[in-house]
Scaffold this active site. Sequence first.
Site, PDB file in Angstrom:
ATOM      1  N   LYS A 162       2.951   8.844   1.007  1.00 45.57           N
ATOM      2  CA  LYS A 162       1.999   9.214  -0.045  1.00 45.57           C
ATOM      3  C   LYS A 162       0.813   9.969   0.558  1.00 45.57           C
ATOM      4  O   LYS A 162       0.380  10.997   0.025  1.00 45.57           O
ATOM      5  CB  LYS A 162       1.514   7.953  -0.772  1.00 45.57           C
TER       6      LYS A 162
ATOM      7  N   HIS B 181       9.724   9.152 -12.724  1.00 43.90           N
ATOM      8  CA  HIS B 181       8.598   8.851 -13.603  1.00 43.90           C
ATOM      9  C   HIS B 181       8.657   9.534 -14.963  1.00 43.90           C
ATOM     10  O   HIS B 181       8.097   9.024 -15.924  1.00 43.90           O
ATOM     11  CB  HIS B 181       7.279   9.200 -12.917  1.00 43.90           C
TER      12      HIS B 181
HETATM   13  N1  LIG Z   1      -2.933   6.431  -9.836  1.00 44.46           N
HETATM   14  C1  LIG Z   1      -1.742   6.583  -9.295  1.00 44.46           C
HETATM   15  O1  LIG Z   1      -1.526   7.470  -8.465  1.00 44.46           O
HETATM   16  C2  LIG Z   1      -0.651   5.646  -9.678  1.00 44.46           C
HETATM   17  C3  LIG Z   1       0.538   5.603  -8.937  1.00 44.46           C
HETATM   18  C4  LIG Z   1       1.510   4.661  -9.273  1.00 44.46           C
HETATM   19  C5  LIG Z   1       1.278   3.791 -10.345  1.00 44.46           C
HETATM   20  N2  LIG Z   1       0.128   3.876 -11.065  1.00 44.46           N
HETATM   21  C6  LIG Z   1      -0.144   2.958 -12.180  1.00 44.46           C
HETATM   22  O2  LIG Z   1      -0.194   1.632 -11.683  1.00 44.46           O
HETATM   23  C7  LIG Z   1       0.091   0.745 -12.757  1.00 44.46           C
HETATM   24  C8  LIG Z   1       1.029  -0.337 -12.276  1.00 44.46           C
HETATM   25  O3  LIG Z   1       0.381  -1.081 -11.291  1.00 44.46           O
HETATM   26  P1  LIG Z   1       0.835  -2.562 -10.935  1.00 44.46           P
HETATM   27  O4  LIG Z   1       2.300  -2.625 -10.845  1.00 44.46           O
HETATM   28  O5  LIG Z   1       0.007  -2.965  -9.777  1.00 44.46           O
HETATM   29  O6  LIG Z   1       0.475  -3.395 -12.268  1.00 44.46           O
HETATM   30  P2  LIG Z   1      -0.734  -4.334 -12.696  1.00 44.46           P
HETATM   31  O7  LIG Z   1      -2.025  -3.830 -12.224  1.00 44.46           O
HETATM   32  O8  LIG Z   1      -0.566  -4.561 -14.153  1.00 44.46           O
HETATM   33  O9  LIG Z   1      -0.414  -5.687 -11.919  1.00 44.46           O
HETATM   34  C9  LIG Z   1       0.716  -6.440 -12.281  1.00 44.46           C
HETATM   35  C10 LIG Z   1       0.331  -7.874 -12.638  1.00 44.46           C
HETATM   36  O10 LIG Z   1       0.049  -8.601 -11.450  1.00 44.46           O
HETATM   37  C11 LIG Z   1      -1.220  -9.240 -11.552  1.00 44.46           C
HETATM   38  N3  LIG Z   1      -1.737  -9.312 -10.187  1.00 44.46           N
HETATM   39  C12 LIG Z   1      -2.300  -8.316  -9.468  1.00 44.46           C
HETATM   40  N4  LIG Z   1      -2.502  -8.718  -8.209  1.00 44.46           N
HETATM   41  C13 LIG Z   1      -2.073  -9.995  -8.133  1.00 44.46           C
HETATM   42  C14 LIG Z   1      -2.003 -10.944  -7.072  1.00 44.46           C
HETATM   43  N5  LIG Z   1      -2.353 -10.621  -5.825  1.00 44.46           N
HETATM   44  N6  LIG Z   1      -1.514 -12.171  -7.343  1.00 44.46           N
HETATM   45  C15 LIG Z   1      -1.087 -12.483  -8.601  1.00 44.46           C
HETATM   46  N7  LIG Z   1      -1.108 -11.622  -9.625  1.00 44.46           N
HETATM   47  C16 LIG Z   1      -1.597 -10.390  -9.385  1.00 44.46           C
HETATM   48  C17 LIG Z   1      -1.982  -8.390 -12.515  1.00 44.46           C
HETATM   49  O11 LIG Z   1      -3.031  -9.115 -13.119  1.00 44.46           O
HETATM   50  C18 LIG Z   1      -0.910  -7.993 -13.507  1.00 44.46           C
HETATM   51  O12 LIG Z   1      -0.718  -9.031 -14.435  1.00 44.46           O
HETATM   52  C19 LIG Z   1       0.677   1.580 -13.868  1.00 44.46           C
HETATM   53  O13 LIG Z   1      -0.290   1.732 -14.884  1.00 44.46           O
HETATM   54  C20 LIG Z   1       0.937   2.917 -13.208  1.00 44.46           C
HETATM   55  O14 LIG Z   1       0.839   3.986 -14.117  1.00 44.46           O
HETATM   56  C21 LIG Z   1      -0.829   4.779 -10.746  1.00 44.46           C
HETATM   57 ZN   LIG Z   2       4.538   5.019 -10.281  1.00 43.65          ZN
END
Ligand SMILES: NC(=O)c1ccc[n+]([C@@H]2O[C@H](COP(=O)([O-])OP(=O)(O)OC[C@H]3O[C@@H](n4cnc5c(N)ncnc54)[C@H](O)[C@@H]3O)[C@@H](O)[C@H]2O)c1
Ligand SMILES: [Zn+2]
Length: 366
Positions: free
Chosen positions: A228, A249
């Site tokens: 990345k 995606h």
């Molecule tokens: N900005 C970018 O370049 C980029 C790249 C990839 C994905 N994304 C975005 O990221 C999002 C997905 O992120 P995600 O998968 O981290 O989801 P998320 O932030 O919803 O986290 C998933 C779940 O895990 C919980 N959680 C987080 N950390 C935890 C921990 N250490 N212990 C227990 N629970 C925990 C959260 O509260 C949530 O319920 C999507 O919206 C996607 O579009 C953005």
């Molecule tokens: Zn992604």
Amino acid sequence: MISQHEDTRLIVRSPEGEYPIVLGRGLLDRVGSLARELALGERVVIATDTTVQPLYAEQVARSLAAESFVPHIAAMRAGEEHKNWASVQGFVDSFIDAQLDRGGWVLALGGGVVGDTAGFAASIYMRGVPLVQVPTTLLAMADSSIGGKVGIDHARGKNLLGAFKQPRLVVADLDTLHTLPSRELACGMAEIVKAGIIGDPDLFDMIESASPEDLELAGALLRAMRVKRDIVERDPHEAGERALLNLGHTFGHAFEHCTGYARPHGYAVAQGMVVACRLAVNLDLCDPSLEARLRSVLEAWNLPTHWAEPDLTSPEALPSVLSAMQTDKKRLNTRPRLILPRAPGNVIITADIPPESIANALEQTR
Ligand SMILES: NC(=O)c1ccc[n+]([C@@H]2O[C@H](COP(=O)([O-])OP(=O)(O)OC[C@H]3O[C@@H](n4cnc5c(N)ncnc54)[C@H](O)[C@@H]3O)[C@@H](O)[C@H]2O)c1
Ligand SMILES: [Zn+2]
């Protein structure tokens, strides 16, 4: 590769300057001293979600207070369905309540949803205050905390509102993964597998040849971070190559949208990669064995590989997925822009695929 006592640092060069990614263990207790290395004001809002707050927010606040920062904690509701204006508004209110002026800063503590939402709030508050990313999911460590894309979803489509907001620092503490549910760990693996296919065939081999229990996760994560980092350095504003990171995606965002964001992002990406691979096979761009390899890697991690499951099994699903793909912001003119694999480490971007071919690949992988 990453021992108990050593951190690994990666430097990311961006148009707004360099920033470090620090990867290691026990880092939440050292966030304050890591932030001290930067010229940041004393007031900081720890922006998190309602799941992560009780786990880690106080620990981070203590570490900041020990370095004479003045931390305030603000939590959005957890979940992709809250990656919206209401949560941005909530964070902005908390910045005002904390009397954050342009000398203050925001620390995003959580998964990709928090990083994207709080990062977006930081990018527009007073035309932008500094942002530090402290990812606590595997997905956010491997992908979303790096590269400066922040944003929220709109009722009409995923990630339709956003900005580029480079962090000043990324702190990825592997210890936070101990509380992460296995489903979320699998979701992070989907993006790590993606990184392997886009830019690191050895990473793909490494995941393929180890069971989930035996995989050296920190090493795989570091490799994915490098993929990345290298891409966003070469193309910070997605003028070209950065679009490769969207493998899986365009389909995945449509699956998320069509399930009202009930489907986890990592699941949707895994399923989207399988469709992209089938399409590439149908177009003679890649060997059919790649689809089998991809499926078996994803299934080993309990990731779904048929896109209709679990919640898009109705007959209307296919037309609604096709229509959601038309709203995906990555489309060029009318045909969606797709990333298709040729082999691990070798993918192409094309906007040239006839809609019938896309529909066929979806039908074949439902
Ligand atoms: N900005 C970018 O370049 C980029 C790249 C990839 C994905 N994304 C975005 O990221 C999002 C997905 O992120 P995600 O998968 O981290 O989801 P998320 O932030 O919803 O986290 C998933 C779940 O895990 C919980 N959680 C987080 N950390 C935890 C921990 N250490 N212990 C227990 N629970 C925990 C959260 O509260 C949530 O319920 C999507 O919206 C996607 O579009 C953005
Ligand atoms: Zn992604």
